[in-house]
Write a protein that holds these residues in place. Structure first.
Motif, PDB file in Angstrom:
ATOM      1  N   MET A 102       0.808  -1.208   0.000  1.00 12.48           N
ATOM      2  CA  MET A 102       0.000   0.000   0.000  1.00 12.48           C
ATOM      3  C   MET A 102       0.846   1.264   0.000  1.00 12.48           C
ATOM      4  SD  MET A 102      -3.275  -0.619   2.414  1.00 12.48           S
ATOM      5  CE  MET A 102      -3.739   1.087   2.076  1.00 12.48           C
ATOM      6  N   ALA A 103       0.321   2.287  -0.629  1.00  7.25           N
ATOM      7  CA  ALA A 103       0.990   3.585  -0.637  1.00  7.25           C
ATOM      8  C   ALA A 103       0.715   4.354   0.645  1.00  7.25           C
ATOM      9  CB  ALA A 103       0.529   4.400  -1.842  1.00  7.25           C
ATOM     10  N   ASN A 104      -0.441   4.116   1.267  1.00 10.11           N
ATOM     11  CA  ASN A 104      -0.817   4.880   2.469  1.00 10.11           C
ATOM     12  C   ASN A 104      -1.465   3.980   3.520  1.00 10.11           C
ATOM     13  OD1 ASN A 104      -3.039   4.392   0.850  1.00 10.11           O
ATOM     14  ND2 ASN A 104      -3.958   6.407   1.146  1.00 10.11           N
ATOM     15  N   PRO A 105      -0.725   3.011   4.053  1.00  6.47           N
ATOM     16  CA  PRO A 105      -1.314   2.066   5.016  1.00  6.47           C
ATOM     17  C   PRO A 105      -1.798   2.724   6.302  1.00  6.47           C
ATOM     18  CG  PRO A 105       1.071   1.845   4.979  1.00  6.47           C
ATOM     19  CD  PRO A 105       0.715   2.740   3.835  1.00  6.47           C
ATOM     20  N   GLY A 106      -1.313   3.933   6.605  1.00  3.48           N
ATOM     21  CA  GLY A 106      -1.724   4.603   7.823  1.00  3.48           C
ATOM     22  C   GLY A 106      -3.200   4.937   7.876  1.00  3.48           C
ATOM     23  N   CYS A 107      -3.857   5.000   6.719  1.00  2.55           N
ATOM     24  CA  CYS A 107      -5.282   5.350   6.702  1.00  2.55           C
ATOM     25  C   CYS A 107      -6.172   4.177   7.093  1.00  2.55           C
ATOM     26  CB  CYS A 107      -5.689   5.884   5.333  1.00  2.55           C
ATOM     27  SG  CYS A 107      -5.793   4.621   4.033  1.00  2.55           S
ATOM     28  N   LEU A 108      -5.597   2.964   7.179  1.00  8.63           N
ATOM     29  CA  LEU A 108      -6.423   1.776   7.398  1.00  8.63           C
ATOM     30  C   LEU A 108      -7.053   1.733   8.781  1.00  8.63           C
ATOM     31  CD1 LEU A 108      -4.260  -0.964   5.635  1.00  8.63           C
ATOM     32  CD2 LEU A 108      -6.421   0.017   4.845  1.00  8.63           C
ATOM     33  N   ALA A 109      -6.420   2.352   9.747  1.00  8.64           N
ATOM     34  CA  ALA A 109      -6.973   2.323  11.102  1.00  8.64           C
ATOM     35  C   ALA A 109      -8.361   2.951  11.136  1.00  8.64           C
ATOM     36  CB  ALA A 109      -6.034   3.047  12.067  1.00  8.64           C
ATOM     37  N   TRP A 110      -8.533   4.053  10.411  1.00 10.51           N
ATOM     38  CA  TRP A 110      -9.853   4.693  10.377  1.00 10.51           C
ATOM     39  C   TRP A 110     -10.893   3.747   9.778  1.00 10.51           C
ATOM     40  CZ3 TRP A 110     -13.713   5.659   7.012  1.00 10.51           C
ATOM     41  CH2 TRP A 110     -14.719   6.545   7.433  1.00 10.51           C
ATOM     42  N   TYR A 111     -10.552   3.081   8.643  1.00  9.24           N
ATOM     43  CA  TYR A 111     -11.504   2.188   7.978  1.00  9.24           C
ATOM     44  C   TYR A 111     -11.811   0.969   8.850  1.00  9.24           C
ATOM     45  CZ  TYR A 111     -11.129   4.920   3.710  1.00  9.24           C
ATOM     46  OH  TYR A 111     -11.188   5.938   2.785  1.00  9.24           O
ATOM     47  N   GLU A 112     -10.805   0.505   9.613  1.00 12.48           N
ATOM     48  CA  GLU A 112     -11.037  -0.624  10.509  1.00 12.48           C
ATOM     49  C   GLU A 112     -12.037  -0.242  11.593  1.00 12.48           C
ATOM     50  OE1 GLU A 112      -8.372  -4.059  12.697  1.00 12.48           O
ATOM     51  OE2 GLU A 112      -7.596  -2.003  12.652  1.00 12.48           O
ATOM     52  N   ALA A 113     -11.889   0.966  12.144  1.00 14.22           N
ATOM     53  CA  ALA A 113     -12.832   1.425  13.171  1.00 14.22           C
ATOM     54  C   ALA A 113     -14.225   1.621  12.586  1.00 14.22           C
ATOM     55  CB  ALA A 113     -12.324   2.730  13.789  1.00 14.22           C
ATOM     56  N   PHE A 114     -14.272   2.180  11.379  1.00 16.59           N
ATOM     57  CA  PHE A 114     -15.562   2.373  10.716  1.00 16.59           C
ATOM     58  C   PHE A 114     -16.242   1.026  10.477  1.00 16.59           C
ATOM     59  CE2 PHE A 114     -18.245   2.721   6.947  1.00 16.59           C
ATOM     60  CZ  PHE A 114     -18.982   3.876   7.204  1.00 16.59           C
ATOM     61  N   ALA A 115     -15.457   0.025  10.059  1.00 15.38           N
ATOM     62  CA  ALA A 115     -16.006  -1.309   9.797  1.00 15.38           C
ATOM     63  C   ALA A 115     -16.558  -1.929  11.076  1.00 15.38           C
ATOM     64  CB  ALA A 115     -14.930  -2.211   9.186  1.00 15.38           C
ATOM     65  N   GLN A 116     -15.844  -1.769  12.178  1.00 11.63           N
ATOM     66  CA  GLN A 116     -16.315  -2.336  13.438  1.00 11.63           C
ATOM     67  C   GLN A 116     -17.625  -1.693  13.875  1.00 11.63           C
ATOM     68  OE1 GLN A 116     -12.894  -1.658  15.924  1.00 11.63           O
ATOM     69  NE2 GLN A 116     -11.781  -3.464  15.150  1.00 11.63           N
ATOM     70  N   GLU A 117     -17.726  -0.381  13.717  1.00 10.27           N
ATOM     71  CA  GLU A 117     -18.964   0.307  14.071  1.00 10.27           C
ATOM     72  C   GLU A 117     -20.109  -0.131  13.163  1.00 10.27           C
ATOM     73  OE1 GLU A 117     -21.764   2.614  15.859  1.00 10.27           O
ATOM     74  OE2 GLU A 117     -19.745   2.107  16.576  1.00 10.27           O
ATOM     75  N   HIS A 118     -19.788  -0.294  11.878  1.00  5.18           N
ATOM     76  CA  HIS A 118     -20.821  -0.737  10.936  1.00  5.18           C
ATOM     77  C   HIS A 118     -21.306  -2.136  11.280  1.00  5.18           C
ATOM     78  CE1 HIS A 118     -23.041  -1.244   7.226  1.00  5.18           C
ATOM     79  NE2 HIS A 118     -22.364  -2.349   6.970  1.00  5.18           N
ATOM     80  N   GLN A 119     -20.379  -3.021  11.659  1.00  5.57           N
ATOM     81  CA  GLN A 119     -20.784  -4.381  12.028  1.00  5.57           C
ATOM     82  C   GLN A 119     -21.686  -4.377  13.259  1.00  5.57           C
ATOM     83  OE1 GLN A 119     -20.273  -7.486  10.517  1.00  5.57           O
ATOM     84  NE2 GLN A 119     -19.751  -6.098   8.843  1.00  5.57           N
ATOM     85  N   ARG A 120     -21.401  -3.491  14.210  1.00  3.01           N
ATOM     86  CA  ARG A 120     -22.259  -3.397  15.389  1.00  3.01           C
ATOM     87  C   ARG A 120     -23.665  -2.935  15.010  1.00  3.01           C
ATOM     88  NH1 ARG A 120     -17.382  -1.708  18.032  1.00  3.01           N
ATOM     89  NH2 ARG A 120     -17.757   0.468  17.464  1.00  3.01           N
ATOM     90  N   GLU A 121     -23.742  -1.982  14.083  1.00  5.87           N
ATOM     91  CA  GLU A 121     -25.051  -1.490  13.644  1.00  5.87           C
ATOM     92  C   GLU A 121     -25.827  -2.575  12.912  1.00  5.87           C
ATOM     93  OE1 GLU A 121     -24.312   1.942  11.301  1.00  5.87           O
ATOM     94  OE2 GLU A 121     -23.671   3.185  12.996  1.00  5.87           O
ATOM     95  N   VAL A 122     -25.121  -3.330  12.056  1.00  2.00           N
ATOM     96  CA  VAL A 122     -25.777  -4.419  11.326  1.00  2.00           C
ATOM     97  C   VAL A 122     -26.275  -5.471  12.299  1.00  2.00           C
ATOM     98  CG1 VAL A 122     -25.413  -6.326   9.700  1.00  2.00           C
ATOM     99  CG2 VAL A 122     -24.518  -4.057   9.176  1.00  2.00           C
ATOM    100  N   GLY A 123     -25.433  -5.825  13.273  1.00  2.00           N
ATOM    101  CA  GLY A 123     -25.833  -6.812  14.265  1.00  2.00           C
ATOM    102  C   GLY A 123     -27.029  -6.369  15.084  1.00  2.00           C
ATOM    103  N   ALA A 124     -27.068  -5.067  15.419  1.00  2.00           N
ATOM    104  CA  ALA A 124     -28.194  -4.542  16.199  1.00  2.00           C
ATOM    105  C   ALA A 124     -29.488  -4.628  15.416  1.00  2.00           C
ATOM    106  CB  ALA A 124     -27.909  -3.096  16.603  1.00  2.00           C
ATOM    107  N   LYS A 125     -29.414  -4.364  14.098  1.00  2.00           N
ATOM    108  CA  LYS A 125     -30.610  -4.448  13.256  1.00  2.00           C
ATOM    109  C   LYS A 125     -31.126  -5.878  13.178  1.00  2.00           C
ATOM    110  CE  LYS A 125     -29.605  -0.459  10.304  1.00  2.00           C
ATOM    111  NZ  LYS A 125     -29.292  -0.006   8.917  1.00  2.00           N
ATOM    112  N   VAL A 126     -30.196  -6.833  13.091  1.00  2.00           N
ATOM    113  CA  VAL A 126     -30.593  -8.244  13.010  1.00  2.00           C
ATOM    114  C   VAL A 126     -31.246  -8.682  14.313  1.00  2.00           C
ATOM    115  CG1 VAL A 126     -29.771 -10.600  12.761  1.00  2.00           C
ATOM    116  CG2 VAL A 126     -28.858  -8.809  11.283  1.00  2.00           C
ATOM    117  N   ASP A 127     -30.630  -8.278  15.451  1.00  2.00           N
ATOM    118  CA  ASP A 127     -31.185  -8.632  16.760  1.00  2.00           C
ATOM    119  C   ASP A 127     -32.559  -8.009  16.985  1.00  2.00           C
ATOM    120  OD1 ASP A 127     -28.891 -10.031  17.213  1.00  2.00           O
ATOM    121  OD2 ASP A 127     -27.923  -8.435  18.363  1.00  2.00           O
TER     122      ASP A 127
END
Length: 705
Positions: free
Chosen positions: A680-705
């Motif tokens: 990658m040219a800019n691996p430092g940006c991945l931390a933000w996307y990882e956090a965004f993904a975790q929050e999105h997964q929590r929202e998806v899980g909440a909708k399913v529950d």
């Protein structure tokens, strides 16, 4: 299909078409199969015998014999039925006499305004002949391209058949597409003729399209003749355009004597468009012969759609809701090849924004006595969410099959529909309504996976791999697996696979699109095993597939969404590059990335990430401009579910956007499994996307529950 040959009896209970075919194989070929799996295995192992049986069973006509069935088994470049001559329009129009004698119409159409029209088989033939003669008079020759900008109305089907009948090549874009998206497609094929409409009605509004038509004419110097159909019956016109209605008015000895011309089996029929993640949409060319065989097999054997004038299926009517920009329009049209009455609707299936109404299509189906009702999976989900009651939608007693495609059908949605029909059932078929869930694509204009009315069904699962489709799920090692999710590949050619891509003289783009993931020869032997590399590579489709249940048992198939970064919105595919072109044309946007998340059994989610110029904030006004840019340039279907401001778009060292790794991350896969930071040219940006993904997964899980 010859009614006397295949439907000599009038059974009390409707016998599936695939059972008729197997009885025919037994009586005419001496072939019997203990199970569907055995039948499927034969169809993908003995390719010559299977495809010859399809030719014979459907009584495909040719004035000259073919010297072989599959003369050359290579991919790409398979050579089918050399020496044969066919014509798609001829296959349709041969039904004119017997269908009319039985009193069944060819087309029934209705629009949002309640305007109903019925086109008889003789009138269909006359209009096709009149327009074909008109096109010939304008100098249209075999191989010339005819481009259409038309909605789902009878005139569009007439225009296609007229084009095909004289050997010209058809291509269409739906009028909900903006000028830029249409030109990205039509400029590549350099059409000689443009057939367009003055406007469309959608969700209660008349939408003028004369301005777009003028822009198309100005930007397409290859167009020598334009036909304008007054769909809105506006008083305005465009100078230099011929009137479509007048062009189809001829009714004399010349039209009565008209016959479609015989063409080589692989003569180009149409150009359709499928987008990858880079570059312009791919203009894909399919041939007459391949589409005749595959569409008739799909419609009759797997979708179980009957000939409307045959005794056993007398009066059956076929509807699959679609716009002209979706390949299901081609599938709906193909019903005519089997002598089936096609029932089409032009307009919004869900009413207007201020007055949503998801009963529109059901009431339409009741009025016109539809027997096979098809739509995108998202349509049924919307009906369930709107809590509609089919008991309040009129007499649906003729409906015995429901078709779905476009995206995975959630189990709870299928269960909802089954229960709705159980409550209104007027027949044993409706008490456990058959769902014909299919999956295929524009790329080969057919289906890889679909239905079989004789197999058990299970909510959210497709019943089987299609006959003739050597489909497997392959793991990372390129090995076929069952009970596991893998890449969907097709190891043997199908007659409807593309002939070629336009402007791809050496076939490099075609091979890169479908044939470069696996080594040539690997897995190419019919029935399993390798062939020499000269046989070419397997077709890699870009979907995640599981064959069998989780224990690998049964014929079941499940699609788990795209395995690449292509956008798939309700069955319509769009390259991410086309969205970037629209979005990054806005001065405030420096960079962008879009991913389409498909979840089995849950709503899809498509976020758009944007990098903005310093000092610019993503407010509601800018969000609206971004949505409007996508709506105008492409289609409202591709407006994202969320727009998110970010500081960087993750890119590889070579500058490519990391769409697929971010898609996998958002779907819940761990970061270290989806991306190589060293590449990658800019691996430092991945931390933000990882956090965004975790929050999105929590929202998806909440909708399913």
């Amino acid at each position: 299909m010859n009614a006397a040959t295949h439907h000599p009896e009038t059974p009390a209970t409707r016998i599936p078409r695939i059972r008729h075919y197997q009885n025919w194989l037994r009586d005419q070929r001496g072939l019997s199969f203990a199970s569907y799996h055995d039948l499927w295995r034969w169809s993908v192992t003995d390719l010559d015998a299977f495809w010859q049986s399809v030719w014979d069973y459907f009584d495909v006509q040719s004035p000259t014999p073919h010297s072989a069935v599959l003369a050359k088994n290579v991919m790409p470049g398979a050579e089918w039925f050399p020496g044969a001559q066919v014509n798609y329009a001829q296959q349709v129009l041969r039904h004119v006499g017997p269908a009319h004698a039985a009193g069944v119409p060819a087309l029934i159409s209705e629009n949002e305004k309640g305007q109903v029209r019925e086109l008889s088989w003789p009138e269909l033939g006359r209009q096709v002949a009149a327009l074909a003669l008109h096109l010939k008079a304008q100098g249209v020759q075999p191989g010339d391209r005819v481009a259409a900008y038309l909605p789902n109305i009878p005139e569009t089907m007439v225009a296609f058949l007229a084009t095909a009948s004289i050997g010209a090549v058809w291509s269409i874009c739906a009028p909900d597409m903006g000028t830029g998206a249409v030109l990205d497609r039509f400029k590549q094929i350099e059409p000689k003729v443009l057939i367009a409409c003055d406007g469309v009605t959608w969700a209660g509004r008349d939408i003028d399209r004369l301005g777009v038509v003028q822009e198309l004419r100005a930007a397409l110097p290859s167009v020598q003749h334009t036909l304008l159909y007054r769909n809105l019956d506006t008083a305005e016109t465009i100078a230099g355009c011929a009137d479509y209605t007048r062009a189809t008015a001829q009714n004399d000895a010349e039209t009565a004597a008209f016959e479609p011309m015989w063409l080589p089996f692989d003569h180009p029929l149409w150009v359709v468009y499928s987008s990858g993640t880079t570059g312009l949409p791919k203009p894909i060319v399919h041939g007459h012969g391949g589409m005749i065989l595959v569409m008739m097999m799909l419609g009759s054997l797997h979708n179980d759609i009957g000939c409307s004038y045959a005794p056993a299926t007398l009066g059956e009517r076929y509807h699959w809701y679609s716009s002209t920009g979706w390949v299901m329009w081609n599938a709906q049209l193909a019903g005519l090849m089997s002598g089936t009455t096609c029932v089409i609707f032009d307009g919004s299936p869900g009413g207007s924004k201020d007055k949503p109404d998801w009963t529109v299509l059901w009431r339409f189906a009741a009025r016109h006595r539809v027997s096979f009702f098809g739509a995108g999976a998202a349509f049924y989900a919307n009906c369930m969410k709107a809590h509609i009651d089919l008991a309040q939608c009129g007499d649906l007693s003729r409906v015995w099959a429901l078709g779905t495609t476009g995206s995975p059908l959630a189990p709870d949605v299928q269960a909802w529909g089954t229960e709705q029909f159980r409550r209104i059932a007027k027949s044993p078929e409706q008490s456990d309504i058959w769902w014909c869930n299919i999956s295929g694509g524009t790329d080969f204009c057919g289906a890889f996976i679909g239905g079989n009315r004789e197999l058990p069904q299970q909510p959210g699962v497709m019943q089987c791999r299609m006959l003739g489709a050597a489909v497997e799920a392959w793991n990372d090692a390129g090995e076929p697996v069952v009970g596991e999710v893998g890449e969907l590949v097709c190891s043997q050619p199908i007659p409807s696979m593309p002939l070629y891509l336009v402007n791809d003289p050496d076939g490099a783009r075609y091979r890169a699109s479908y044939f470069e993931m696996y080594p040539p020869g690997h897995g190419r032997k019919p029935g399993g095993g390798d062939l020499p590399k000269e046989a070419g590579s397997v077709w890699r489709h870009g979907d995640w597939l599981r064959v069998g249940d989780e224990q690998g048992q049964g014929e079941w198939c499940v699609i788990f969404g795209r395995s690449d970064a292509t956008i798939n919105r309700h069955g319509l595919r769009m390259g991410t590059s086309e969205i970037y072109s629209a979005v990054e044309g806005i001065p405030e946007v420096l960079d962008s990335m879009v991913v389409d998340l498909e979840y089995l059994g849950r709503d899809s989610f498509m976020p758009l990430f944007v990098v903005l110029r310093p000092g610019v904030a993503l407010d509601d006004g800018l969000k609206k401009r971004l949505a409007d840019a996508i709506r105008t340039s492409l289609s409202p279907r591709f407006i994202p579910d969320a727009i998110v401001q970010v500081t960087e778009i993750p890119r590889t060292l070579s500058g490519k956007k990391q769409e697929l790794p971010i898609k996998k991350l958002l779907l819940g896969q761990p970061l270290d499994k989806v991306v190589n930071k060293e590449a990658m040219a800019n691996p430092g940006c991945l931390a933000w996307y990882e956090a965004f993904a975790q929050e999105h997964q929590r929202e998806v899980g909440a909708k399913v529950d």
